[in-house]
Structures are given as structure tokens and as C-alpha cells.
Design a protein around this motif. Sequence first.
Motif, mmCIF file in Angstrom:
data_model
loop_
_atom_site.group_PDB
_atom_site.id
_atom_site.type_symbol
_atom_site.label_atom_id
_atom_site.label_comp_id
_atom_site.label_asym_id
_atom_site.label_seq_id
_atom_site.Cartn_x
_atom_site.Cartn_y
_atom_site.Cartn_z
ATOM 1 N N GLN A 129 8.512 -19.479 2.697
ATOM 2 C CA GLN A 129 8.078 -18.860 3.941
ATOM 3 C C GLN A 129 8.165 -17.334 3.906
ATOM 4 N N THR A 130 9.055 -16.787 3.087
ATOM 5 C CA THR A 130 9.167 -15.327 2.987
ATOM 6 C C THR A 130 7.895 -14.722 2.416
ATOM 7 N N MET A 131 7.386 -15.302 1.320
ATOM 8 C CA MET A 131 6.170 -14.794 0.704
ATOM 9 C C MET A 131 4.965 -15.063 1.588
ATOM 10 N N ILE A 132 4.931 -16.212 2.229
ATOM 11 C CA ILE A 132 3.821 -16.545 3.119
ATOM 12 C C ILE A 132 3.769 -15.559 4.286
ATOM 13 N N SER A 133 4.924 -15.236 4.841
ATOM 14 C CA SER A 133 4.979 -14.276 5.944
ATOM 15 C C SER A 133 4.530 -12.892 5.494
ATOM 16 N N LEU A 134 4.969 -12.463 4.308
ATOM 17 C CA LEU A 134 4.569 -11.159 3.774
ATOM 18 C C LEU A 134 3.057 -11.095 3.603
ATOM 19 N N ALA A 135 2.477 -12.140 3.011
ATOM 20 C CA ALA A 135 1.034 -12.161 2.787
ATOM 21 C C ALA A 135 0.269 -12.148 4.107
ATOM 22 N N ARG A 136 0.748 -12.915 5.062
ATOM 23 C CA ARG A 136 0.076 -12.971 6.366
ATOM 24 C C ARG A 136 0.101 -11.589 7.038
#
Length: 207
Positions: A150-157
Motif C-alpha cells: 500500500q505504501t508504493m500504491i499510495s505514492l504512485a497514486r
Amino acid sequence: MSTLRLEDLRQYSDTLRTREGEAINVRFVEPRDTDELQHYFRSLSTGSRYNRFFGAISELPGSLLREFLDIGARERFTMVATKMVDGFETIVAEARYAFHAETSALEFGLSVNNRWQGHGIATALLKNLECRAAALGAEHIFGDTLRSNQTMISLARKSGFAFVNHPDDWKLVRFDKEISAAPKDIPCASWRLAALSRQAVSPSASA
């Protein structure tokens, strides 16, 4: 990669800033970084290494370490983000990317040392990767991550990436962003020069 002068990699270094304004130097990895790079990956938490490599490893296997250090081979590049800690240049983050000329896309993966997470380093590193993608003439930049990361997904979003299903692995999600910058619009000075040089060599090339 004819427009990059691989004999003088230091000219492609950049200075980024953490959220607190601390300076972070971003440069291509060098042979002198071998031990420090291995130490960096060993110091990541088990979860961070799993997220980075989609599997359980405790350090970089020898063959993969050599690939990380072989700048420019098969259009693949490794960069490290460093800062001075107790008088020593210390790797606090890394990123590896590959330019796929046949699809005009830049693929990347990155990690940040657990101690330095939450300082805005990943956000700054991702913006720098967009500069590099634009300079190489990429039309898209993309990465893959575990659906559980979720950390990488949040950063990308937050960075404006769109999400699609991964074509080969249901456990992964792919995030993609269109690159539409012309050489003169690239915000990173060192990479703007690289893009302008590339355009001069091949004026018809897209950037």
C-alpha cells in the motif's frame, strides 16, 4: 543510449531535497559502491526487501549485484540516493530503471531505507525518474508492485499514475504515467541537457 556519456557518469547527478529540506545526492551507482550497496539491501527490513524483489532474499545474489553495478548494459541503469551520515556517504535509497526503446517506455523499481522512510525521498526520487524518462524520449513510465504494498500504491497514486492489471501476475498491479515533456520543459538541469543533446543527434526523436 548514445547520448549518455557513460565515461563520465557523474555529470548525470542531481541534488534532491527531503521534506525537511535536507540535501540528497542522486547519482549512478559506481564500482566503489559494491559493499555499501550490499549493506544497504541487508539493512532493509524483511518486508521492504520482499516488496522490492517480490520474494524473500536477505541480500543481493552475486549475479544480481553484478547486474546492478553494470551501468548501461541492455539499457538498464541503477542510481543511488546518498547523504552524509556521521561523516560518511550513506545510501538511503536506490532505484533501477530500464528504457524499452521498442515501446518508448521506462520501467523502474525503487526502495528507501526504513530509517529514512517518511521524509519525502521516494516522492523526490520518482520525480527524478520522470526527468530521466523524458530525457530518454520515453512516452510512458511504469512500475509493478505487489497488491499488498500500500505504501508504493499510495505514492504512485499521489504522483499521478494510473493503475491497470498486471499482464502476467495477478499478485502484482502495474502503474503507468504518460510522459509529455519536451526537452526544454524537463525540470532537472542535468537531464534537460541530455534531452537536448539527444534531440540534436536525432531531431525527429520524440521527447
